[in-house]
Enzyme design. Structure first.
Site, PDB file in Angstrom:
ATOM      1  CB  SER A   9      -0.852  -0.019   1.274  1.00 46.08           C
ATOM      2  OG  SER A   9      -1.464   1.228   1.474  1.00 46.08           O
ATOM      3  CE1 TYR A  65      -3.775  -2.455   5.773  1.00 43.67           C
ATOM      4  CE2 TYR A  65      -3.366  -0.159   5.211  1.00 43.67           C
ATOM      5  CZ  TYR A  65      -3.633  -1.462   4.828  1.00 43.67           C
ATOM      6  OH  TYR A  65      -3.747  -1.765   3.492  1.00 43.67           O
ATOM      7  CE  LYS A 125      -1.459  -4.417   3.562  1.00 45.27           C
ATOM      8  NZ  LYS A 125      -1.812  -5.713   2.975  1.00 45.27           N
TER       9      LYS A 125
HETATM   10  P1  NAD Z   1     -11.300  -6.166   1.696  1.00 48.02           P
HETATM   11  O1  NAD Z   1     -11.454  -6.116   3.164  1.00 48.02           O
HETATM   12  O2  NAD Z   1     -12.446  -5.820   0.842  1.00 48.02           O
HETATM   13  O3  NAD Z   1     -10.754  -7.596   1.254  1.00 48.02           O
HETATM   14  C1  NAD Z   1      -9.914  -8.381   2.075  1.00 48.02           C
HETATM   15  C2  NAD Z   1     -10.547  -9.753   2.160  1.00 48.02           C
HETATM   16  O4  NAD Z   1      -9.731 -10.580   2.994  1.00 48.02           O
HETATM   17  C3  NAD Z   1     -11.943  -9.731   2.779  1.00 48.02           C
HETATM   18  O5  NAD Z   1     -12.851 -10.390   1.914  1.00 48.02           O
HETATM   19  C4  NAD Z   1     -11.788 -10.490   4.093  1.00 48.02           C
HETATM   20  O6  NAD Z   1     -12.957 -11.238   4.404  1.00 48.02           O
HETATM   21  C5  NAD Z   1     -10.583 -11.364   3.793  1.00 48.02           C
HETATM   22  N1  NAD Z   1      -9.828 -11.772   4.987  1.00 48.02           N
HETATM   23  C6  NAD Z   1      -9.431 -10.986   6.019  1.00 48.02           C
HETATM   24  N2  NAD Z   1      -8.759 -11.733   6.916  1.00 48.02           N
HETATM   25  C7  NAD Z   1      -8.722 -12.991   6.435  1.00 48.02           C
HETATM   26  C8  NAD Z   1      -8.167 -14.212   6.900  1.00 48.02           C
HETATM   27  N3  NAD Z   1      -7.545 -14.279   8.083  1.00 48.02           N
HETATM   28  N4  NAD Z   1      -8.301 -15.319   6.147  1.00 48.02           N
HETATM   29  C9  NAD Z   1      -8.959 -15.265   4.955  1.00 48.02           C
HETATM   30  N5  NAD Z   1      -9.516 -14.141   4.467  1.00 48.02           N
HETATM   31  C10 NAD Z   1      -9.385 -13.016   5.200  1.00 48.02           C
HETATM   32  O7  NAD Z   1     -10.037  -5.238   1.330  1.00 48.02           O
HETATM   33  P2  NAD Z   1      -9.504  -4.786  -0.092  1.00 48.02           P
HETATM   34  O8  NAD Z   1      -9.731  -3.326  -0.205  1.00 48.02           O
HETATM   35  O9  NAD Z   1      -9.978  -5.691  -1.135  1.00 48.02           O
HETATM   36  O10 NAD Z   1      -7.948  -4.993   0.142  1.00 48.02           O
HETATM   37  C11 NAD Z   1      -7.249  -6.120  -0.333  1.00 48.02           C
HETATM   38  C12 NAD Z   1      -5.776  -5.964   0.006  1.00 48.02           C
HETATM   39  O11 NAD Z   1      -5.275  -4.763  -0.559  1.00 48.02           O
HETATM   40  C13 NAD Z   1      -5.489  -5.894   1.502  1.00 48.02           C
HETATM   41  O12 NAD Z   1      -4.272  -6.589   1.742  1.00 48.02           O
HETATM   42  C14 NAD Z   1      -5.308  -4.415   1.743  1.00 48.02           C
HETATM   43  O13 NAD Z   1      -4.482  -4.172   2.848  1.00 48.02           O
HETATM   44  C15 NAD Z   1      -4.657  -3.978   0.451  1.00 48.02           C
HETATM   45  N6  NAD Z   1      -4.847  -2.555   0.129  1.00 48.02           N
HETATM   46  C16 NAD Z   1      -6.116  -2.038   0.072  1.00 48.02           C
HETATM   47  C17 NAD Z   1      -6.284  -0.684  -0.221  1.00 48.02           C
HETATM   48  C18 NAD Z   1      -7.654  -0.062  -0.252  1.00 48.02           C
HETATM   49  O14 NAD Z   1      -7.759   1.156  -0.089  1.00 48.02           O
HETATM   50  N7  NAD Z   1      -8.725  -0.799  -0.469  1.00 48.02           N
HETATM   51  C19 NAD Z   1      -5.177   0.118  -0.472  1.00 48.02           C
HETATM   52  C20 NAD Z   1      -3.905  -0.459  -0.421  1.00 48.02           C
HETATM   53  C21 NAD Z   1      -3.757  -1.791  -0.115  1.00 48.02           C
HETATM   54  C1  WQD Z   2      -9.304  10.421   0.759  1.00 47.41           C
HETATM   55  C2  WQD Z   2      -9.499  11.924   0.926  1.00 47.41           C
HETATM   56  C3  WQD Z   2      -9.795  12.599   3.201  1.00 47.41           C
HETATM   57  C4  WQD Z   2     -13.664  10.607   3.810  1.00 47.41           C
HETATM   58  C5  WQD Z   2      -6.908   5.362   3.172  1.00 47.41           C
HETATM   59  C6  WQD Z   2      -5.862   4.693   4.007  1.00 47.41           C
HETATM   60  C7  WQD Z   2      -4.774   4.111   3.162  1.00 47.41           C
HETATM   61  C8  WQD Z   2      -5.310   3.245   2.016  1.00 47.41           C
HETATM   62  C9  WQD Z   2      -6.513   3.826   1.340  1.00 47.41           C
HETATM   63  C10 WQD Z   2      -4.998   0.872   2.412  1.00 47.41           C
HETATM   64  C11 WQD Z   2      -8.734  12.499   2.105  1.00 47.41           C
HETATM   65  C12 WQD Z   2     -11.039  12.874   2.401  1.00 47.41           C
HETATM   66  C13 WQD Z   2     -12.480  11.079   3.276  1.00 47.41           C
HETATM   67  C14 WQD Z   2     -14.708  11.543   4.122  1.00 47.41           C
HETATM   68  C15 WQD Z   2     -13.309  13.321   3.300  1.00 47.41           C
HETATM   69  N1  WQD Z   2      -5.698   1.954   2.443  1.00 47.41           N
HETATM   70  N2  WQD Z   2     -12.301  12.404   3.023  1.00 47.41           N
HETATM   71  N3  WQD Z   2     -14.473  12.866   3.846  1.00 47.41           N
HETATM   72  O1  WQD Z   2      -7.022   8.426   3.755  1.00 47.41           O
HETATM   73  O2  WQD Z   2      -6.109   8.638   1.398  1.00 47.41           O
HETATM   74  O3  WQD Z   2      -6.307   6.415   2.434  1.00 47.41           O
HETATM   75  O4  WQD Z   2      -7.428   4.379   2.252  1.00 47.41           O
HETATM   76  O5  WQD Z   2      -3.847   0.640   2.285  1.00 47.41           O
HETATM   77  O6  WQD Z   2      -3.937   3.403   4.002  1.00 47.41           O
HETATM   78  O7  WQD Z   2      -5.311   5.665   4.893  1.00 47.41           O
HETATM   79  O8  WQD Z   2      -8.356   7.587   1.735  1.00 47.41           O
HETATM   80  O9  WQD Z   2     -10.676   7.704   1.015  1.00 47.41           O
HETATM   81  O10 WQD Z   2     -10.175   7.851   3.483  1.00 47.41           O
HETATM   82  O11 WQD Z   2      -9.584   9.759   1.983  1.00 47.41           O
HETATM   83  O12 WQD Z   2     -13.142  14.514   3.076  1.00 47.41           O
HETATM   84  O13 WQD Z   2     -15.774  11.181   4.628  1.00 47.41           O
HETATM   85  O14 WQD Z   2     -10.877  12.177   1.193  1.00 47.41           O
HETATM   86  O15 WQD Z   2      -9.555  13.607   4.129  1.00 47.41           O
HETATM   87  O16 WQD Z   2      -8.314  13.774   1.742  1.00 47.41           O
HETATM   88  P1  WQD Z   2      -6.907   7.881   2.404  1.00 47.41           P
HETATM   89  P2  WQD Z   2      -9.773   8.170   2.083  1.00 47.41           P
END
Ligand code: NAD
Ligand code: WQD
Length: 340
Positions: free
Chosen positions: A126, A150, A154
């Site tokens: 991430s 979190y 990572k």
């Molecule tokens: P999500 O929560 O929608 O998907 C994760 C899935 O993993 C879920 O379906 C959950 O049920 C499953 N899970 C959690 N713990 C588990 C376990 N112990 N065993 C089996 N399954 C398990 O999240 P997402 O947004 O799809 O994210 C997927 C990956 O991408 C994660 O590793 C997350 O950290 C990473 N990521 C997400 C974002 C984002 O903003 N969505 C950004 C950067 C990185």
């Molecule tokens: C985006 C922008 C907020 C909600 C987070 C995690 C990051 C990653 C993705 C996994 C910012 C603004 C938000 C609201 C708002 N996850 N905002 N009102 O914070 O960039 O990233 O999700 O790895 O680790 O920190 O994403 O969508 O929460 O915010 O104004 O109700 O929207 O302040 O500027 P963020 P976000």
């Protein structure tokens, strides 16, 4: 011969879209998820989109017996590891749960993979690993300075995988650092479905647009950005999914391990998101500007050029497409997968 891929976190937001992209690219996929943050209905929807019968196992990545029997039964070529807990605020409240799932899950998975000599892995990292960046756009060799548990999981996961590679050069690992994944599959059948109050901007905007919430609170109007609101690099989840297909193909063709940013490479403000979403849904989105959210970074975006160079991948869907696809999903499924 078709390659067989294990997808952990398969029914989650990014996992489900990647499942579709992998099937479209001709892979066999075995989806694994414990459904702690997703629903079984996703499997049916992915089956509808792909027109294929799916292979899904409900189970936990920390369950070594389950993984061992899975890897014994099938000839697996590679793993894409999405399963993790991902809410920043919750990670501060429940650090042990985050270290347990995100690190023990990874350790367990890698141990079983090694025992079965499956050493090709795509890992979900991430942009959160960079914390508050010194300069933008962010390049991959920027300092890693996570600001919450979190993000720590990572960085630690990446470190564990680097050590594993040092111990055994047969491992080939893609470290994908996602920026802000948003949008939905163009069919409107799958999309982001947060449990309870959304933490993130796009699902919140979507729920205001569909009438489930009164108004959006914009966190901060006094940032040193063009319109004063926070700036992020939003990437369409299908672009991200296709990035995984490219990463996998690179590794399966004996390409070396790599770390890349997956982002659009363009900074977009909160007000720009609102305006584009208004165009998509055809009405205004009520909002009020409130105080900054603690821990938020003013602005960041990816330098995605390394992913273009190594994987020949770049994001192709713009903000209007992102909002149109998000809106189609939200409008067709106001209550997410509970409607399914
Ligand atoms: P999500 O929560 O929608 O998907 C994760 C899935 O993993 C879920 O379906 C959950 O049920 C499953 N899970 C959690 N713990 C588990 C376990 N112990 N065993 C089996 N399954 C398990 O999240 P997402 O947004 O799809 O994210 C997927 C990956 O991408 C994660 O590793 C997350 O950290 C990473 N990521 C997400 C974002 C984002 O903003 N969505 C950004 C950067 C990185
Ligand atoms: C985006 C922008 C907020 C909600 C987070 C995690 C990051 C990653 C993705 C996994 C910012 C603004 C938000 C609201 C708002 N996850 N905002 N009102 O914070 O960039 O990233 O999700 O790895 O680790 O920190 O994403 O969508 O929460 O915010 O104004 O109700 O929207 O302040 O500027 P963020 P976000």
């Amino acid at each position: 011969m078709k390659k067989t891929i294990v997808l952990t976190g398969a029914t989650g937001y990014i996992g489900s879209h990647t499942w579709c992209a992998l099937l479209a690219a001709g892979y066999n996929v075995i989806g694994l998820d414990n459904l702690c943050n997703s629903m079984y209905a996703v499997v049916e929807r992915v089956a509808t989109i792909s027109g294929e019968k799916l292979h899904f196992i409900e189970g936990d990545v920390r369950d070594a017996t389950l993984l061992d029997s899975l890897f014994s039964k099938y000839q697996i070529d590679a793993v894409i590891h999405f399963a993790a807990l991902k809410a920043v605020g919750e990670s501060v409240e429940k650090p042990l749960a985050y270290y347990d799932t995100n690190l023990n899950g990874l350790l367990n998975l890698c141990q079983v993979m090694a025992q079965h000599t499956v050493k090709t892995l795509v890992f979900s990292s991430s942009a959160t690993v960079y914390g508050n960046p010194e300069s933008v756009p962010i390049v991959e060799n920027s300092p890693l300075r996570p600001t919450n548990p979190y993000g720590q999981t990572k960085v630690m996961s990446e470190q564990i995988l680097h050590d594993l590679e040092l111990s055994d050069p047969d491992w080939r690992i893609g470290y994908l650092r996602y920026f802000n994944p948003v949008g939905a599959h163009e069919s409107g059948l799958i999309g982001e479905d947060p449990l309870g109050l959304p933490n993130n901007l796009m699902p919140y905007v979507a729920q205001v647009a569909v009438g489930k919430r009164d108004k959006l609170r914009v966190y901060g109007g006094d940032y040193p950005t063009e319109d004063g609101t926070g700036v992020r690099d939003y990437i369409h989840v299908m672009d991200l999914a296709e990035g995984h297909v490219s990463a996998l193909s690179h590794l399966l063709h004996k390409g070396a391990s790599f770390t890349v940013n997956l982002g659009a490479g363009k900074g977009v403000s909160v007000l720009q998101v609102i305006s584009s979403y208004e165009k998509a849904c055809g009405h205004s989105i009520p909002y009020e500007i409130v105080a900054r959210r603690p821990g938020d970074v003013p602005a960041y975006c990816a330098d995605p050029s390394l992913a273009a160079e190594i994987l020949n991948w770049r994001a192709t869907r713009d903000l209007n497409t992102i909002c149109a696809d998000s809106w189609r999903w939200q409008n067709m499924n106001p209550n997410g997968f509970s409607d399914a």
